[in-house]
Design a protein around this motif. Structure first.
Motif, PDB file in Angstrom:
ATOM      1  N   VAL A   1    -130.975 -22.122 -17.480  1.00 27.01           N
ATOM      2  CA  VAL A   1    -130.321 -22.990 -16.493  1.00 27.01           C
ATOM      3  C   VAL A   1    -129.668 -22.105 -15.437  1.00 27.01           C
ATOM      4  CG1 VAL A   1    -128.542 -24.723 -16.105  1.00 27.01           C
ATOM      5  CG2 VAL A   1    -129.920 -24.798 -18.182  1.00 27.01           C
TER       6      VAL A   1
ATOM      7  N   ASP B   1    -127.496 -36.125 -11.571  1.00 30.79           N
ATOM      8  CA  ASP B   1    -128.184 -35.567 -12.745  1.00 30.79           C
ATOM      9  C   ASP B   1    -129.499 -34.885 -12.400  1.00 30.79           C
ATOM     10  OD1 ASP B   1    -126.130 -36.716 -14.299  1.00 30.79           O
ATOM     11  OD2 ASP B   1    -127.254 -38.598 -14.460  1.00 30.79           O
TER      12      ASP B   1
ATOM     13  N   LEU C   1    -130.520 -32.479 -21.860  1.00 25.12           N
ATOM     14  CA  LEU C   1    -130.110 -31.090 -21.710  1.00 25.12           C
ATOM     15  C   LEU C   1    -128.736 -30.898 -22.343  1.00 25.12           C
ATOM     16  CD1 LEU C   1    -130.671 -28.294 -20.556  1.00 25.12           C
ATOM     17  CD2 LEU C   1    -129.810 -29.089 -18.350  1.00 25.12           C
TER      18      LEU C   1
ATOM     19  N   GLN D   1    -126.956 -34.045 -22.636  1.00 20.18           N
ATOM     20  CA  GLN D   1    -126.637 -34.702 -21.373  1.00 20.18           C
ATOM     21  C   GLN D   1    -127.920 -35.029 -20.632  1.00 20.18           C
ATOM     22  OE1 GLN D   1    -123.134 -33.345 -19.113  1.00 20.18           O
ATOM     23  NE2 GLN D   1    -123.044 -31.606 -20.525  1.00 20.18           N
TER      24      GLN D   1
ATOM     25  N   ALA E   1    -130.589 -35.323 -17.727  1.00 18.62           N
ATOM     26  CA  ALA E   1    -131.039 -34.601 -16.549  1.00 18.62           C
ATOM     27  C   ALA E   1    -132.366 -35.194 -16.109  1.00 18.62           C
ATOM     28  CB  ALA E   1    -131.194 -33.108 -16.837  1.00 18.62           C
TER      29      ALA E   1
ATOM     30  N   THR F   1    -130.051 -26.269 -10.778  1.00 16.41           N
ATOM     31  CA  THR F   1    -129.189 -27.396 -10.447  1.00 16.41           C
ATOM     32  C   THR F   1    -127.954 -26.857  -9.741  1.00 16.41           C
ATOM     33  OG1 THR F   1    -128.127 -29.391 -11.321  1.00 16.41           O
ATOM     34  CG2 THR F   1    -127.904 -27.359 -12.629  1.00 16.41           C
TER      35      THR F   1
ATOM     36  N   ARG G   1    -122.649 -28.867 -11.611  1.00 17.04           N
ATOM     37  CA  ARG G   1    -123.379 -29.622 -12.622  1.00 17.04           C
ATOM     38  C   ARG G   1    -123.798 -28.706 -13.775  1.00 17.04           C
ATOM     39  NH1 ARG G   1    -127.604 -32.071  -9.515  1.00 17.04           N
ATOM     40  NH2 ARG G   1    -125.919 -33.357  -8.660  1.00 17.04           N
TER      41      ARG G   1
ATOM     42  N   TYR H   1    -123.671 -28.864 -17.957  1.00 16.40           N
ATOM     43  CA  TYR H   1    -124.878 -28.771 -18.771  1.00 16.40           C
ATOM     44  C   TYR H   1    -124.796 -27.646 -19.806  1.00 16.40           C
ATOM     45  CZ  TYR H   1    -127.596 -32.026 -15.889  1.00 16.40           C
ATOM     46  OH  TYR H   1    -128.081 -33.144 -15.261  1.00 16.40           O
TER      47      TYR H   1
END
Length: 378
Positions: A111, A138, A164, A167, A169, A189, A193, A197
């Protein structure tokens, strides 16, 4: 005399083809393996090359690459922004996470959190959609190689929902990014955010991306940032080289590819040496006849050298063409995305071929020079 030498060589088609095959196979193996090696280790710098706008990367003093980093406190961003010569500075987060796709498959992903306002940190090009899709709730952007790992061919990831780290996404775009060394799926992202995550420790920021002011050299700015903040600062090129060096120093890739290249050289020496020796042995009387009519050893050396040159030229050309065909044939495979043949690699292969021919030619030539002209009459 050179024409006679070429006719002697091409007249024995089996040995001629054997010599060409030996050189072509060695060239193919050496060039192909060196090409793959160079492209693989260069992927250690993919995280840096995917952010072309950053002149300087600032990190904790123990961080080494984009994937081997230690988080910094958020106050580090203000410290960097206060350094003279800094045009702009934005936070950058890189962390690993687990994602569950809509069909229940679990996949490890990387990420990356990019700056909320400027979106600095995204790759330069998008394969589908635009960077503005990150404004949607998201939303995440997946890299193009990652889509092939998470979704079947022909299935569009756009609009697909992911879980994710428990959560929601939603994939809203596809980035045209340079794959990482491990070809791990990458999700981009916004920084704020990404903090949700990827929950973790109190310090979350991986890097500070910096743009230098006009007239300030990146190298000068890195020294200034290090001196005034105590953080580790590297120019874009320096940090890219750090990623390459880390792979070379901490993996077995150089040794494995080095062994393969050496085997290609040894196989070339064995095949060409044996075939050349057989060719000379079968034509020893012809060389003796030439010496009997007054051909000097110097001209004999030139004849053998021309034979070796012809074999080397044809075999080397076929080997390089084979490597080009290999790279082109697998270019559609995500594993080989962006692979190219550096200009130095064919030169290394050419030097190896020249060494093979020089060594085998010298060994074969010894028998010719020792041949007595009278041997033709025996």
């Amino acid at each position: 005399m050179l024409w006679i030498a070429i006719r002697m060589l091409t007249g024995d088609k089996q040995k001629f083809y054997g010599l060409v095959f030996g050189i072509a196979f060695s060239t193919l193996l050496i060039t192909q393996q060196l090409t793959i090696f160079v492209n693989l280790v260069e992927r250690g710098a993919s995280g840096v090359y995917n952010v072309p706008t950053a002149d300087v990367w600032v990190m904790d003093e123990v961080s080494r690459t984009t994937d081997v980093n230690f988080p910094m406190p958020s106050t580090a961003l203000d410290k960097v922004r206060s350094v003279p010569g800094v045009e702009w500075a934005v936070p950058h987060l890189r962390a690993n996470a687990s994602v569950r796709s809509g069909d229940g498959d679990l996949e490890g992903v990387s990420v990356i959190g990019v700056d909320d306002a400027t979106l600095i940190g995204l790759p330069k090009r998008m394969a589908q959609a635009s960077a503005d899709v990150l404004s949607s709730p998201d939303s995440v952007i997946i890299d193009d190689v990652g889509t092939t790992r998470m979704y079947e061919a022909g299935q569009s990831p756009i609009g697909q929902r992911l879980e994710l780290n428990d959560q929601r996404a939603v994939i809203m775009g596809i980035a045209d990014a340079i794959p990482s060394f491990t070809s791990q799926v990458t999700l981009y992202t916004k920084y704020s955010r990404a903090l949700n995550y990827v929950p973790g420790t109190r310090n979350r920021m991986s890097f500070v991306l910096v743009g230098a002011s006009d007239g300030v050299a990146p190298a000068e700015l890195t020294a200034r940032i290090t001196e005034l903040t105590g953080l580790r600062a590297r120019t874009r090129d320096q940090f890219a080289q750090d990623g390459v060096d880390f792979i070379i120093q901490n993996t077995g890739i150089p040794l494995n590819f080095g062994i393969t290249v050496m085997l290609g050289f040894i196989v070339g020496v064995a095949i060409v040496g044996l075939t050349f020796s057989l060719f000379i042995r079968d034509n020893i009387k012809q060389f003796g006849a030439l010496k009997a009519i007054g051909v000097t050893n110097a001209k004999i050396r030139g004849m053998v050298a021309s034979q070796a040159a012809l074999v080397g030229l044809v075999g080397y050309g076929l080997g390089v063409l084979g490597t080009v065909a290999f790279i082109w044939g697998f270019s559609a495979n995500p594993t080989f995305k962006g692979f190219y043949i550096p200009w130095q690699v064919p030169l290394v292969s050419l030097a190896a071929v020249a060494l093979i021919l020089a060594l085998t030619g010298w060994l074969a030539l010894r028998n010719v020079l020792k041949t007595e002209p009278a041997s033709v009459f025996r």
